[in-house]
Enzyme design. Structure first.
Site, PDB file in Angstrom:
ATOM      1  N   LYS A 178       0.835  -1.198   0.000  1.00  0.00           N
ATOM      2  CA  LYS A 178       0.000   0.000   0.000  1.00  0.00           C
ATOM      3  C   LYS A 178       0.872   1.251   0.000  1.00  0.00           C
ATOM      4  CE  LYS A 178      -1.954   2.328   3.355  1.00  0.00           C
ATOM      5  NZ  LYS A 178      -1.876   3.733   2.819  1.00  0.00           N
ATOM      6  N   GLU A 251      10.545   0.613  10.027  1.00  0.00           N
ATOM      7  CA  GLU A 251      11.538   1.661   9.778  1.00  0.00           C
ATOM      8  C   GLU A 251      10.810   2.977   9.997  1.00  0.00           C
ATOM      9  OE1 GLU A 251      13.574   4.401   9.105  1.00  0.00           O
ATOM     10  OE2 GLU A 251      13.079   4.251   6.986  1.00  0.00           O
ATOM     11  N   CYS A 285      14.171  10.517   6.959  1.00  0.00           N
ATOM     12  CA  CYS A 285      14.393  10.130   8.355  1.00  0.00           C
ATOM     13  C   CYS A 285      15.870  10.115   8.731  1.00  0.00           C
ATOM     14  CB  CYS A 285      13.758   8.778   8.648  1.00  0.00           C
ATOM     15  SG  CYS A 285      14.127   7.505   7.441  1.00  0.00           S
TER      16      CYS A 285
END
Length: 478
Positions: A178, A251, A285
């Site tokens: 998704k 993650e 990130c």
């Protein structure tokens, strides 16, 4: 006169489909703030269909030889190269990223990563046989886990899709992926590319929102759930998966410390750190967001970083002079703006600190100094083009500040002292420590963190292993 929106569709069991109940959501180009497509808002029936397709395809895909799966992945990598301009166009609509940088900084590593995992497919092996009890031989088999439910984020929709599907398919799993509800376009195109190579049901894409993702994780079929996203989303996935004892690969966020010692080359450090902090609008990130500078060079470094920020340009995708495009969505713009609006009185905005233009979700390159360790903007992930600067005196204080957050994904150390660099690399509590650089990644090396940054590894052989399970087989010699 209104422009008809392009219709994106789910990809299930080898065919494109609308949501079973016909629901859709608009997809907005963040560079313009205008909708350009609709995507399915998938519900239970769509999730059921995708999981059923993946489960039905799993035995045959699992039983293909590693060489056959490798061949398929190599074909996928070739197709990515051949259709690179289509992928770039879809990703630019998704994200508003600069066209040139998307072409140079995303397509080559994505293709390389797929080819790396094509090679890893040939390494699906257990340990050699041995006799650990008289008259009995033990064998360890490494096997795929089964159907994998995967959720990709909106900051790197294409590349994170690759990080999800490539190791999973290489190991012999089937996939239901998704994309984020704000960035489905490139993933739907990826489904078309992969679907032309692998058997139906091996790779499926369903579009939708967080409720769709929740339905995927809670579904009885998947043996594993993998998500790249926020800490909040990761905790939710872990809680849902725990109820069915599913394997989880997380993650999550980051708040990378960038520790700059007084012996560093200031000009080079500023140049590299500013790029690593502002690239992709800081929506990374691992971005160089939290700079810790030794007191003796703090003022000089901060002034140079502020100038670098002022010289950094954001703008439309076709502008070749920009480093980054817009924030991904209005909620993200609101989040970044809120951090700056709530700055404490002791903080100083050295550069930026404001929205750019009224069209799209652009935000200026921003540097904030004068901060304390317990300030909100130090402790929490901004996920925008904002670099903070703190001062430290000695090495021990730098370590204390660097480790003093809940995130533990990436970090960097800037010094000419090799022994100091080695000491810091040992004590920094992060999944990656760069020395005199920040942000390069290679397919052969693992990417993943500790603490609230999650667990599990992307890329590398470790990432491949995460999509496998271990089975002990013991046979009598009698």
């Amino acid at each position: 006169m209104s422009t008809e929106l392009r219709r994106l569709r789910n990809y299930i069991a080898g065919e494109f489909r609308d949501a079973a109940d016909g629901r859709t959501t608009d997809v907005v180009n963040p560079a313009t703030g205008e909708a350009y497509a609709t995507a399915p808002l998938s519900g239970q029936a769509d999730v059921d269909a995708a999981m059923e397709a993946a489960a039905a395809a799993f035995p045959a895909w699992r039983d293909q030889t590693p060489a056959e799966r490798q061949k398929a992945l190599l074909k996928i990598a070739d197709a990515f190269e051949e259709r690179a301009e289509e992928l770039i166009a879809a990703e630019v609509e998704n994200t508003g990223k600069p066209i040139g940088l998307t072409r140079s900084e995303e397509i080559p590593p994505m293709v390389d990563q797929i080819r790396f995992f094509a090679g890893a497919a040939r390494m699906l092996e257990g340990r050699s046989a041995g006799e650990y009890m008289e008259g009995l031989t033990s064998i360890v088999r490494r096997e795929p886990v089964g159907v994998c439910a995967q959720v990709a984020p909106w900051n790197y929709p294409m590349m994170m899709a690759v990080w999800k599907f490539a190791p999973a398919l290489a190991a012999g799993n089937t996939v239901v992926l998704k994309p984020s509800d704000t960035t489905p376009a490139s993933t739907v195109l990826i489904a078309e590319i992969i679907g032309s190579v692998v058997p139906e049901g091996v790779f499926n894409v369903i579009c939708g929102d967080r409720d769709t993702g929740r339905l995927m994780v809670e579904h009885k079929t998947p043996a594993m759930a993998s998500i790249t996203g926020s800490v909040r989303a990761g905790i939710s996935v872990a809680e849902s998966a725990a109820k069915d004892v599913k394997r989880v690969h997380l993650e999550l966020g980051g708040k990378a410390p960038v520790v700059v010692f007084e012996d560093t080359d200031i000009a080079k450090a500023v140049e590299d750190i500013s790029v690593a902090g502002f690239f992709n609008a800081g929506q990374d990130c691992t971005a160089a967001t939290r700079v810790l500078v030794q007191e003796s060079i703090h003022d000089e470094f901060t002034a140079a970083l502020a100038k670098a920020a002022a010289d950094t340009k954001t703008g439309m995708p076709d502008d070749e002079d920009v480093l980054y495009g817009p924030l991904n969505n209005p909620n993200q713009l609101k989040q970044v703006t809120g951090f700056i609006e709530r700055l404490p009185a002791h903080a100083k905005v050295e550069a930026g600190g404001h929205r750019v233009g009224e069209k799209g979700y652009f935000y200026a390159p921003t540097v904030v100094s004068g901060l304390k360790q317990d300030d909100e903007i130090i402790q929490n992930e901004v996920f925008g083009p904002v670099i903070t600067v703190q001062s430290f005196t000695v090495e021990a204080q730098a370590v204390e500040y660097a480790n003093g957050v809940e995130y533990a994904l990436a970090s960097s150390v800037w010094t000419k002292d090799h022994a100091r660099a080695m000491r810091m690399s040992k004590v920094l509590d992060f999944g990656c420590v760069w020395i005199n650089t920040h942000i390069p990644l290679v397919a052969e090396m693992p990417h993943g963190g500790f603490k609230h940054s999650g667990y599990g590894k992307d890329l590398s052989g470790y990432g491949f292993d995460d999509y496998t399970r271990i089975k002990h087989v013991m046979t009598s010699l009698g």
